[in-house]
Structure formats: C-alpha cells, structure tokens
Design a protein around this motif. Structure first.
Motif, PDB file in Angstrom:
ATOM      1  N   PHE A 116      13.235  60.569  20.469  1.00  9.88           N
ATOM      2  CA  PHE A 116      13.635  59.671  21.550  1.00  9.88           C
ATOM      3  C   PHE A 116      12.860  58.354  21.522  1.00  9.88           C
ATOM      4  CE2 PHE A 116      15.582  63.485  23.228  1.00  9.88           C
ATOM      5  CZ  PHE A 116      16.693  63.001  23.896  1.00  9.88           C
ATOM      6  N   ALA A 117      11.774  58.311  20.776  1.00  7.58           N
ATOM      7  CA  ALA A 117      10.999  57.063  20.681  1.00  7.58           C
ATOM      8  C   ALA A 117      11.786  55.971  19.982  1.00  7.58           C
ATOM      9  CB  ALA A 117       9.684  57.326  19.942  1.00  7.58           C
ATOM     10  N   ARG A 118      12.819  56.345  19.217  1.00  7.64           N
ATOM     11  CA  ARG A 118      13.563  55.370  18.421  1.00  7.64           C
ATOM     12  C   ARG A 118      14.948  55.065  19.002  1.00  7.64           C
ATOM     13  NH1 ARG A 118      11.381  58.957  14.713  1.00  7.64           N
ATOM     14  NH2 ARG A 118      13.412  59.963  14.336  1.00  7.64           N
ATOM     15  N   ILE A 119      15.210  55.505  20.206  1.00 10.26           N
ATOM     16  CA  ILE A 119      16.524  55.303  20.795  1.00 10.26           C
ATOM     17  C   ILE A 119      16.379  54.592  22.132  1.00 10.26           C
ATOM     18  CG2 ILE A 119      16.518  57.558  21.946  1.00 10.26           C
ATOM     19  CD1 ILE A 119      19.494  57.801  21.372  1.00 10.26           C
ATOM     20  N   ALA A 132      12.729  56.681  36.869  1.00  8.51           N
ATOM     21  CA  ALA A 132      11.373  57.216  37.083  1.00  8.51           C
ATOM     22  C   ALA A 132      11.181  58.511  36.309  1.00  8.51           C
ATOM     23  CB  ALA A 132      11.132  57.443  38.573  1.00  8.51           C
ATOM     24  N   ARG A 133      12.220  59.331  36.248  1.00  6.26           N
ATOM     25  CA  ARG A 133      12.111  60.588  35.491  1.00  6.26           C
ATOM     26  C   ARG A 133      12.047  60.301  33.997  1.00  6.26           C
ATOM     27  NH1 ARG A 133      12.424  66.064  37.055  1.00  6.26           N
ATOM     28  NH2 ARG A 133      11.540  67.179  35.276  1.00  6.26           N
ATOM     29  N   ASP A 156       7.168  58.583  28.809  1.00  3.63           N
ATOM     30  CA  ASP A 156       6.016  57.685  28.871  1.00  3.63           C
ATOM     31  C   ASP A 156       6.387  56.261  28.459  1.00  3.63           C
ATOM     32  OD1 ASP A 156       3.354  57.139  29.506  1.00  3.63           O
ATOM     33  OD2 ASP A 156       2.683  57.442  27.446  1.00  3.63           O
ATOM     34  N   ARG A 157       7.579  55.847  28.832  1.00  3.08           N
ATOM     35  CA  ARG A 157       8.021  54.475  28.623  1.00  3.08           C
ATOM     36  C   ARG A 157       9.179  54.208  29.581  1.00  3.08           C
ATOM     37  NH1 ARG A 157      12.681  53.806  25.119  1.00  3.08           N
ATOM     38  NH2 ARG A 157      13.328  55.755  24.134  1.00  3.08           N
TER      39      ARG A 157
END
Length: 230
Positions: free
Chosen positions: A67-70, A81-82, A88-89
């Motif tokens: 998910f860091a790349r999408i 907020a969720r 963490d972004r």
C-alpha cells in the motif's frame, strides 16, 4: 459522540445497529485483488470499516507494505483518519462532498492503464463505482466485509423507541435500526450524518429533521441541537 451528547445534557442510548462480519464469498476475491495490488494506481475507501477489513486481510496475506506504492482516496474525514491510523500516512484524496458520487467526481481523469481498487461493503451503494466507470476508470470492486443486524434486548429496544432523537451515521445503520424496532414507529427526530444516509431514510419513508453540515461527531451534535430548536 456519546460524551459530547452528555456534555450538552442529553442521555445517549447506545444501540449497535450493525455488526461487521466477513463477506459471504469467504474473502477470496479480496485476497486476489490484494495479491495483485501493484496493478492498481488508486485504492478508494468509502468507510472506516472498509479500511480496517482490507488492511486486516492484507496483514494475513503479508502484503500491507504494498500500500506504500498506491494512492489512497477516502470518502470523508473519518475514513481518512482510519487510513492515516492504519498506513501512517494521509489519504491522497478526500473530496469536499463526502459521499460516493462526490468521491468519484473528485478523482483525476484516468491515464492509460490506470485502475482503481474499491474494497467495500457487500451492501455498498453503487455511486462510487458507477461514477468512476462513467469517467473512464477501470474499477475492481470487491466485498471486504458485510454488515448484519445484531439482536438487542427488549429493554434496549424500548429505550430506542422512546428516544427524542435518533442519530444515523450510515445507510446500513438506518436499515439495521428499522429491522430491530420492527413495527414500532420512529417517534424521535431523525438526524443524519450526510446525504447518503438521509437518502436511505427517504427510501424507508422516514422523515429527516436535520443533516449534519459536515460528517463528524461535532457536525452531528450541531445538527441535533438545530433539530431540537426547530
């Protein structure tokens, strides 16, 4: 929200109208989408429950890091907020109009080979998916969870039926509440978190006294006060 109601002198009756459970398909379509997450340029979430269910499944499959790349879209502040709590972004996109149609309209135009992953409730309304497809997006929509109606005690149902106001924060809560109270009328003033929830009330022939100006606890409290003064 219950604490805010108490601060304003109200007595909140806490009545869960929905329970979140796994989808009837066993989650295999969600797994399949998560395992090819690199094929999507965006993921769009329409509720905090969708975020929680999707990321929990991603943990089980060991793919959360993907998910860091999408890019991530969230329908409103609570969902955003969720997203931030889980990933963490911040979300990359939160529309001004906090419903499925508003989120679809806020999306950028798709580029060649763009695709959007939409993990949602099995009972999700079609506005987001239909809106994205109408704009040329390739959309893979799968059920991340479904909602069922919990059984409540007769005492709690009696307290619900006697309430001066009823606050709904989702269409599924509307349907769950009406199922729980059965033939009893809704005598209290109905307050909704947004237009989509108000539309669910209209479909059920349930008059709405007020709709929150923004989809938050504070917005709902302001709507309750406005309805009480109306």
């Amino acid at each position: 929200m219950a604490e805010l109601l108490r601060e304003h002198g109200a007595h909140p009756v806490i009545a869960p109208a929905i329970a979140v459970v796994p989808p009837l398909d066993g989650g295999q379509p969600l797994d399949d989408a998560l395992l090819r997450l690199e094929q999507f340029s965006w993921v769009a979430f329409t509720s905090p429950n969708a975020v929680a269910a999707t990321l929990a499944r991603a943990d089980r499959r060991g793919v959360r890091r993907r998910f860091a790349r999408i890019r991530v879209a969230a329908v409103g502040p609570a969902t955003a907020a969720r997203v931030e709590a889980e990933l963490d972004r911040p979300a990359n996109l939160v529309p001004d109009r906090n419903d499925g149609a508003g989120l679809a309209a806020a999306f950028p135009d798709p580029r060649p080979d763009d695709a959007c992953f939409v993990p949602h409730s099995a009972q999700a309304r079609p506005e987001l998916v239909d809106g994205l497809r109408a704009r040329g997006w390739t959309v893979d929509a799968v059920s991340a969870y479904r909602t069922v109606t919990p059984t409540l005690s007769d005492h709690l149902i009696a307290d619900m039926a006697a309430a001066d106001a009823v606050i709904f924060a989702s269409p599924s809560a509307v349907h769950g509440h009406l199922t729980q109270i059965g033939d009893r009328p809704v005598s209290g003033k109905v307050i909704c978190i947004g237009r989509t929830t108000a539309a669910a009330c209209a479909e059920a022939d349930l008059p709405v006294a007020a709709v929150a100006s923004r989809p938050s606890d504070d917005g709902l409290i302001e709507a309750v006060i406005a309805a009480g003064n109306g």
